[in-house]
Design an enzyme around this catalytic site. Structure first.
Site, PDB file in Angstrom:
ATOM      1  N   ARG A 147       1.098  -1.177  -0.012  1.00  0.00           N
ATOM      2  CA  ARG A 147      -0.223   0.093  -0.120  1.00  0.00           C
ATOM      3  C   ARG A 147       0.874   1.276   0.137  1.00  0.00           C
ATOM      4  O   ARG A 147       1.878   1.290   0.651  1.00  0.00           O
ATOM      5  CB  ARG A 147      -0.841   0.021   1.280  1.00  0.00           C
ATOM      6  CG  ARG A 147      -1.958   1.016   1.376  1.00  0.00           C
ATOM      7  CD  ARG A 147      -2.757   1.096   2.480  1.00  0.00           C
ATOM      8  NE  ARG A 147      -2.212   1.973   3.577  1.00  0.00           N
ATOM      9  CZ  ARG A 147      -3.075   2.325   4.554  1.00  0.00           C
ATOM     10  NH1 ARG A 147      -4.211   1.927   4.832  1.00  0.00           N
ATOM     11  NH2 ARG A 147      -2.402   3.213   5.455  1.00  0.00           N
ATOM     12  N   TYR A 159      -3.340  11.088   6.794  1.00  0.00           N
ATOM     13  CA  TYR A 159      -3.799   9.892   7.031  1.00  0.00           C
ATOM     14  C   TYR A 159      -2.662   9.049   6.514  1.00  0.00           C
ATOM     15  O   TYR A 159      -2.504   8.894   5.307  1.00  0.00           O
ATOM     16  CB  TYR A 159      -5.039   9.452   6.761  1.00  0.00           C
ATOM     17  CG  TYR A 159      -5.188   7.929   6.765  1.00  0.00           C
ATOM     18  CD1 TYR A 159      -5.130   7.288   8.057  1.00  0.00           C
ATOM     19  CD2 TYR A 159      -4.984   7.225   5.762  1.00  0.00           C
ATOM     20  CE1 TYR A 159      -5.059   6.009   8.037  1.00  0.00           C
ATOM     21  CE2 TYR A 159      -5.150   5.677   5.804  1.00  0.00           C
ATOM     22  CZ  TYR A 159      -5.071   5.215   6.875  1.00  0.00           C
ATOM     23  OH  TYR A 159      -5.021   3.798   7.070  1.00  0.00           O
ATOM     24  N   ASP A 217      -5.162   3.907  -0.039  1.00  0.00           N
ATOM     25  CA  ASP A 217      -6.417   4.186   0.711  1.00  0.00           C
ATOM     26  C   ASP A 217      -6.834   5.728   0.725  1.00  0.00           C
ATOM     27  O   ASP A 217      -6.022   6.442   1.270  1.00  0.00           O
ATOM     28  CB  ASP A 217      -5.765   3.704   2.224  1.00  0.00           C
ATOM     29  CG  ASP A 217      -7.167   3.813   3.099  1.00  0.00           C
ATOM     30  OD1 ASP A 217      -8.321   4.325   2.725  1.00  0.00           O
ATOM     31  OD2 ASP A 217      -7.242   3.321   4.252  1.00  0.00           O
ATOM     32  N   HIS A 219      -9.081   6.778   2.366  1.00  0.00           N
ATOM     33  CA  HIS A 219      -9.895   7.199   3.748  1.00  0.00           C
ATOM     34  C   HIS A 219     -11.193   7.795   3.695  1.00  0.00           C
ATOM     35  O   HIS A 219     -10.952   8.926   4.512  1.00  0.00           O
ATOM     36  CB  HIS A 219      -8.548   7.402   4.507  1.00  0.00           C
ATOM     37  CG  HIS A 219      -8.534   6.868   6.004  1.00  0.00           C
ATOM     38  ND1 HIS A 219      -8.899   7.628   6.988  1.00  0.00           N
ATOM     39  CD2 HIS A 219      -8.280   5.751   6.373  1.00  0.00           C
ATOM     40  CE1 HIS A 219      -8.902   6.973   8.172  1.00  0.00           C
ATOM     41  NE2 HIS A 219      -8.385   5.560   7.817  1.00  0.00           N
ATOM     42  N   GLU A 243      -8.965   1.919  -1.943  1.00  0.00           N
ATOM     43  CA  GLU A 243      -9.801   1.799  -0.947  1.00  0.00           C
ATOM     44  C   GLU A 243     -10.464   2.897  -0.475  1.00  0.00           C
ATOM     45  O   GLU A 243     -10.046   4.067  -0.421  1.00  0.00           O
ATOM     46  CB  GLU A 243      -8.856   1.098   0.271  1.00  0.00           C
ATOM     47  CG  GLU A 243      -9.696   0.738   1.563  1.00  0.00           C
ATOM     48  CD  GLU A 243      -8.459   0.614   2.507  1.00  0.00           C
ATOM     49  OE1 GLU A 243      -7.371   0.419   2.058  1.00  0.00           O
ATOM     50  OE2 GLU A 243      -8.967   0.665   3.611  1.00  0.00           O
ATOM     51  N   GLU A 269     -14.389  -1.129   5.677  1.00  0.00           N
ATOM     52  CA  GLU A 269     -13.877  -1.375   7.341  1.00  0.00           C
ATOM     53  C   GLU A 269     -14.710  -0.857   8.447  1.00  0.00           C
ATOM     54  O   GLU A 269     -14.738  -1.181   9.541  1.00  0.00           O
ATOM     55  CB  GLU A 269     -12.401  -0.860   7.251  1.00  0.00           C
ATOM     56  CG  GLU A 269     -12.245   0.687   7.268  1.00  0.00           C
ATOM     57  CD  GLU A 269     -10.849   1.361   7.245  1.00  0.00           C
ATOM     58  OE1 GLU A 269     -10.104   0.740   6.374  1.00  0.00           O
ATOM     59  OE2 GLU A 269     -10.605   2.158   7.557  1.00  0.00           O
ATOM     60  N   ARG A 290     -14.019  -5.102   2.865  1.00  0.00           N
ATOM     61  CA  ARG A 290     -12.951  -4.677   3.752  1.00  0.00           C
ATOM     62  C   ARG A 290     -13.255  -4.943   5.301  1.00  0.00           C
ATOM     63  O   ARG A 290     -12.696  -4.706   6.068  1.00  0.00           O
ATOM     64  CB  ARG A 290     -12.741  -3.297   3.641  1.00  0.00           C
ATOM     65  CG  ARG A 290     -11.611  -2.932   2.275  1.00  0.00           C
ATOM     66  CD  ARG A 290     -10.494  -3.297   2.488  1.00  0.00           C
ATOM     67  NE  ARG A 290      -9.716  -2.412   3.647  1.00  0.00           N
ATOM     68  CZ  ARG A 290      -8.759  -2.694   4.312  1.00  0.00           C
ATOM     69  NH1 ARG A 290      -8.226  -4.024   4.121  1.00  0.00           N
ATOM     70  NH2 ARG A 290      -8.276  -1.885   4.993  1.00  0.00           N
ATOM     71  N   GLU A 346      -4.656  -7.261   4.887  1.00  0.00           N
ATOM     72  CA  GLU A 346      -3.911  -6.199   5.111  1.00  0.00           C
ATOM     73  C   GLU A 346      -3.120  -6.720   6.564  1.00  0.00           C
ATOM     74  O   GLU A 346      -3.740  -7.418   7.278  1.00  0.00           O
ATOM     75  CB  GLU A 346      -4.700  -4.913   5.565  1.00  0.00           C
ATOM     76  CG  GLU A 346      -3.986  -3.812   6.201  1.00  0.00           C
ATOM     77  CD  GLU A 346      -5.035  -2.744   6.586  1.00  0.00           C
ATOM     78  OE1 GLU A 346      -6.164  -2.983   6.875  1.00  0.00           O
ATOM     79  OE2 GLU A 346      -4.600  -1.581   6.535  1.00  0.00           O
ATOM     80  N   TRP A 409     -12.126  12.260   7.893  1.00  0.00           N
ATOM     81  CA  TRP A 409     -10.634  12.075   8.186  1.00  0.00           C
ATOM     82  C   TRP A 409     -10.054  10.751   7.409  1.00  0.00           C
ATOM     83  O   TRP A 409     -10.592   9.586   7.670  1.00  0.00           O
ATOM     84  CB  TRP A 409     -10.215  11.879   9.729  1.00  0.00           C
ATOM     85  CG  TRP A 409      -8.834  11.300  10.173  1.00  0.00           C
ATOM     86  CD1 TRP A 409      -7.879  12.157   9.993  1.00  0.00           C
ATOM     87  CD2 TRP A 409      -8.554  10.264  10.490  1.00  0.00           C
ATOM     88  NE1 TRP A 409      -6.494  11.430  10.137  1.00  0.00           N
ATOM     89  CE2 TRP A 409      -6.946  10.153  10.507  1.00  0.00           C
ATOM     90  CE3 TRP A 409      -9.240   9.015  10.955  1.00  0.00           C
ATOM     91  CZ2 TRP A 409      -6.260   9.055  10.893  1.00  0.00           C
ATOM     92  CZ3 TRP A 409      -8.479   7.636  10.969  1.00  0.00           C
ATOM     93  CH2 TRP A 409      -6.809   7.960  11.171  1.00  0.00           C
TER      94      TRP A 409
END
Ligand SMILES: O=C(O)[C@@H](O)[C@@H](O)[C@H](O)[C@H](O)CO
Length: 409
Positions: A147, A159, A217, A219, A243, A269, A290, A346, A409
């Site tokens: 990643r 992040y 990602d 995020h 992601e 996630e 995820r 991951e 975030w």
């Protein structure tokens, strides 16, 4: 056989973890992970005050019945606190069942569908050179998929970028939750990010070639049209996945992203139930699931969502940051080994202190994870070691835009 005790432990070996231990009348124990980063004590209280006494006297073999009882009898369904609590019970019961059967949990889920589980690690850097160093370091550790997260010019903290080199035994690729009484404020500018990121992927591809699977990602920080633009811009660099390109609660937003790009998408996630995936799976709006066993109600629903996803050629990409404890992590390795539609896992690696409290039997060899063959989940909880690391208040950071608006975030 009956359950005679359900004990909850909150411990902070490098970071906070919530663990449930269920004991049977024959003295067999099972453990489960209930860690919810930044809101740990809410789940600990849910378990201690509302769930523990309901388990006493129950037959530990009845995993599905206990799951349905906890889910439906509370009336208030879903949500991360409830589902992390139910997850811990579910895992602990699978652990007990495996120990009683003398088999690792993956055998009870149908047996191994592969020899090992391909993993990806987190490379990050504040500039291209430090990012390249981080990629090389991960390749040396055996990772075969990486990643990529980088700083963005003009933004102070982003992040996914490790702030500083970690001391030995504290190998965290990136640990976002800061200990303290208030969340750290970070800043964000989507246009600067959208301009910068494709140049980073171009540099990484030029340096490391076309073969290495690369992930990224987002995020949750883009709108659907911004995510569509990024997916399109990244197509020449052949990502394994993009992601959390948009906030996950807007499932329909993924339709728009999908219309514009063939970059594979991973999301979920922060999802807690199979129902959160309903639209995304049925309409084939994502390529990877995820979910994490810990935030999704445990091993039982994780297996179910993957069987549902399999009908649509959607694969697993379970969430595996360090805020999933070694128990939750091992639990999902058992699922990953058993299902046919495994994709990738991951893997950030826990610290030495964490590994002292949670003695793991899983292995990471030549880029592949395996949960090990110990009966049950394969993780032992060291209560004495845990007691040496009391809970410490910690919060995840949050973002503000340049004009002061709070942003994802
Ligand atoms: O992909 C990931 O691993 C992340 O999105 C996480 O690091 C996430 O930020 C943390 O789990 C939050 O606790």
């Amino acid at each position: 056989m009956k359950i005679v005790a359900a004990d909850v432990f909150v411990t902070s070996p490098s970071r906070n973890f919530v663990t449930l231990r269920i004991t049977t009348e024959d003295g067999v124990t099972g453990i489960g992970d209930a860690t919810l980063n930044g809101r740990e004590l809410a789940v600990a209280a849910y378990l201690k005050e509302h769930v523990a006494q309901l388990l006493i006297g129950k037959d530990p073999h009845r995993i599905e019945d206990t799951w349905q009882f906890l889910y439906r009898s509370s009336y208030w369904r879903r949500g991360p606190v409830t589902m992390a609590a139910i997850a811990a019970v579910d895992m602990a019961l699978w652990d007990i069942k495996g120990k009683l059967a003398g088999m690792p949990v993956y055998q009870l889920l149908g047996g191994a569908s592969r020899n090992g589980l391909r993993a990806y690690g987190h490379a990050s850097g504040s500039d291209i050179e430090s990012l390249f160093d981080s990629v090389r370091e991960h390749l040396e550790l055996g990772y075969k998929s990486i990643r990529i997260q980088t700083a963005v010019p003009g933004i102070k903290a982003v992040y996914g970028v490790a702030a500083q080199a970690q001391a030995s035994g504290e190998r965290y690729d990136y640990e976002p939750a800061g200990r303290g009484a208030f969340p750290v404020e970070e800043d964000w500018d989507t246009r600067a990010y959208l301009r910068h990121l494709p140049t980073v992927f171009e540099a990484v591809r030029n340096e490391f070639g076309p073969e290495l699977p690369l992930l990224h990602d987002g995020h949750h920080r883009m709108t659907p049209i911004q995510a569509a633009k990024l997916g399109k811009a990244l197509e020449p660099y052949d990502l394994f996945w993009l992601e959390d390109c948009t906030p996950a609660e807007n499932q329909e937003g993924l339709r728009l992203v999908r219309q514009h790009t063939t970059t594979p998408l991973a999301i979920g996630e922060i999802f807690n139930t199979v129902w959160d995936y309903q639209t995304l799976i049925k309409e084939q709006l994502i390529d990877y699931v995820r979910a994490a066993s810990t935030h999704f109600g445990g091993i039982s629903p994780l297996k179910k969502v993957m069987d549902f996803a399999a009908q649509y050629q959607i694969k697993s990409g379970f969430h595996g940051p360090t805020d999933i404890s070694p128990v939750g992590f091992a639990a999902q390795l058992h699922v990953g080994l058993a299902i046919h539609n495994y994709g990738i896992q991951e893997y950030m690696q826990h610290s030495d202190k964490t590994n002292e409290v949670f003695e793991q039997s899983m292995t990471f060899v030549d880029g592949y994870l395996h949960p090990g063959d110990k009966p049950g989940i394969g993780v032992e909880f060291n209560e004495e070691a845990a007691a040496a690391y009391p809970y410490q208040q910690a919060y995840l950071p949050y973002n503000r835009l340049v004009d002061g608006t709070v942003h994802d975030w």
